[in-house]
Design a protein around this motif. Structure first.
Motif, PDB file in Angstrom:
ATOM      1  N   UNK A  29       0.921  -1.707  -0.408  1.00 48.52           N
ATOM      2  CA  UNK A  29       0.135   0.278   0.143  1.00 48.52           C
ATOM      3  C   UNK A  29       0.762   0.812   0.229  1.00 48.52           C
ATOM      4  N   UNK A  30       0.295   2.541  -0.400  1.00 52.24           N
ATOM      5  CA  UNK A  30       0.928   3.712  -0.805  1.00 52.24           C
ATOM      6  C   UNK A  30       2.021   4.175   0.934  1.00 52.24           C
ATOM      7  N   UNK A  31       2.935   4.419   0.501  1.00 48.71           N
ATOM      8  CA  UNK A  31       3.296   4.368   2.245  1.00 48.71           C
ATOM      9  C   UNK A  31       3.942   3.393   3.194  1.00 48.71           C
ATOM     10  N   UNK A  32       3.369   1.777   2.748  1.00 49.98           N
ATOM     11  CA  UNK A  32       3.760   0.995   3.440  1.00 49.98           C
ATOM     12  C   UNK A  32       4.475   0.453   3.031  1.00 49.98           C
ATOM     13  N   UNK A  33       5.172  -0.729   3.599  1.00 49.24           N
ATOM     14  CA  UNK A  33       6.075  -1.949   3.208  1.00 49.24           C
ATOM     15  C   UNK A  33       5.483  -2.986   2.741  1.00 49.24           C
ATOM     16  N   UNK A  34       6.187  -3.922   2.023  1.00 49.30           N
ATOM     17  CA  UNK A  34       5.311  -4.862   1.157  1.00 49.30           C
ATOM     18  C   UNK A  34       4.980  -5.829   2.472  1.00 49.30           C
ATOM     19  N   UNK A  35       3.678  -6.529   2.066  1.00 46.90           N
ATOM     20  CA  UNK A  35       4.060  -7.476   2.895  1.00 46.90           C
ATOM     21  C   UNK A  35       2.982  -9.035   2.291  1.00 46.90           C
ATOM     22  N   UNK A  36       3.130  -9.944   2.880  1.00 44.67           N
ATOM     23  CA  UNK A  36       2.757 -11.061   2.636  1.00 44.67           C
ATOM     24  C   UNK A  36       0.942 -11.474   2.440  1.00 44.67           C
ATOM     25  N   UNK A  37       0.718 -12.295   1.441  1.00 50.99           N
ATOM     26  CA  UNK A  37      -0.926 -11.766   0.982  1.00 50.99           C
ATOM     27  C   UNK A  37      -1.002 -13.348   0.987  1.00 50.99           C
ATOM     28  N   UNK A  38      -0.242 -14.566   0.473  1.00 52.32           N
ATOM     29  CA  UNK A  38      -0.520 -16.063   0.378  1.00 52.32           C
ATOM     30  C   UNK A  38       0.282 -16.590  -0.109  1.00 52.32           C
ATOM     31  N   UNK A  39       0.414 -17.850  -0.047  1.00 54.64           N
ATOM     32  CA  UNK A  39       1.613 -18.609  -1.240  1.00 54.64           C
ATOM     33  C   UNK A  39       1.235 -20.079  -0.858  1.00 54.64           C
ATOM     34  N   UNK A  40       1.273 -20.344  -2.199  1.00 59.04           N
ATOM     35  CA  UNK A  40       0.919 -22.022  -2.556  1.00 59.04           C
ATOM     36  C   UNK A  40       2.119 -22.807  -2.661  1.00 59.04           C
ATOM     37  N   UNK A  41       2.855 -23.568  -2.372  1.00 60.35           N
ATOM     38  CA  UNK A  41       3.936 -24.832  -2.884  1.00 60.35           C
ATOM     39  C   UNK A  41       2.766 -26.610  -3.043  1.00 60.35           C
ATOM     40  N   UNK A  42       2.992 -27.189  -1.740  1.00 54.84           N
ATOM     41  CA  UNK A  42       1.746 -27.373  -2.094  1.00 54.84           C
ATOM     42  C   UNK A  42       0.596 -27.729  -1.534  1.00 54.84           C
TER      43      UNK A  42
END
Length: 120
Positions: free
Chosen positions: A40-53
């Motif tokens: 988001x503007x002015x904020x750090x990049x953050x985790x949302x989701x991940x897929x492996x298995x």
């Protein structure tokens, strides 16, 4: 050469849905941890989701967002439902070979991002 190309962003009203796509070339998505992050503007990049298995989502989007993978198309998706204004951000697709799948923004490969704007 690895390329990750996001698409599907846009402007949507609160409560609406969007599906983001991440088309990969130069790697096989089923062999990598494929993650979605947002900034988001002015904020750090953050985790949302991940897929492996299996897929995993952040607590902030749990029950609203779903990550999936189509190995035949070598594409990863992020289905976003019940969107809120606070979901407004640039969404990035990322790939990494590490296990377990990381949830920090230290992934090996990144896409260029796609803008998602949720109006109230």
């Amino acid at each position: 050469q690895v390329q990750l190309v996001e698409s599907g962003g846009g402007l949507v009203q609160a409560g609406g849905s969007l599906r983001l796509s991440c088309a990969a070339s130069g790697l096989t998505v089923s062999n990598y941890a494929m993650g979605w992050f947002r900034q988001a503007p002015g904020k750090e990049r953050v985790f949302v989701a991940v897929i492996r298995w299996v897929g995993m989502t952040a607590d902030s989007v749990k029950g609203r967002f779903t990550i999936s993978r189509d190995s035949a198309k070598n594409t990863v998706y992020l289905q976003m439902n019940s969107l809120k204004p606070e979901d407004t951000a640039v969404y990035y697709c990322a790939a990494d070979r590490r296990t377990p799948p990381p949830t920090t923004d230290t992934y090996e490969y990144w896409g260029q991002g796609t803008q998602v704007t949720v109006s109230s």
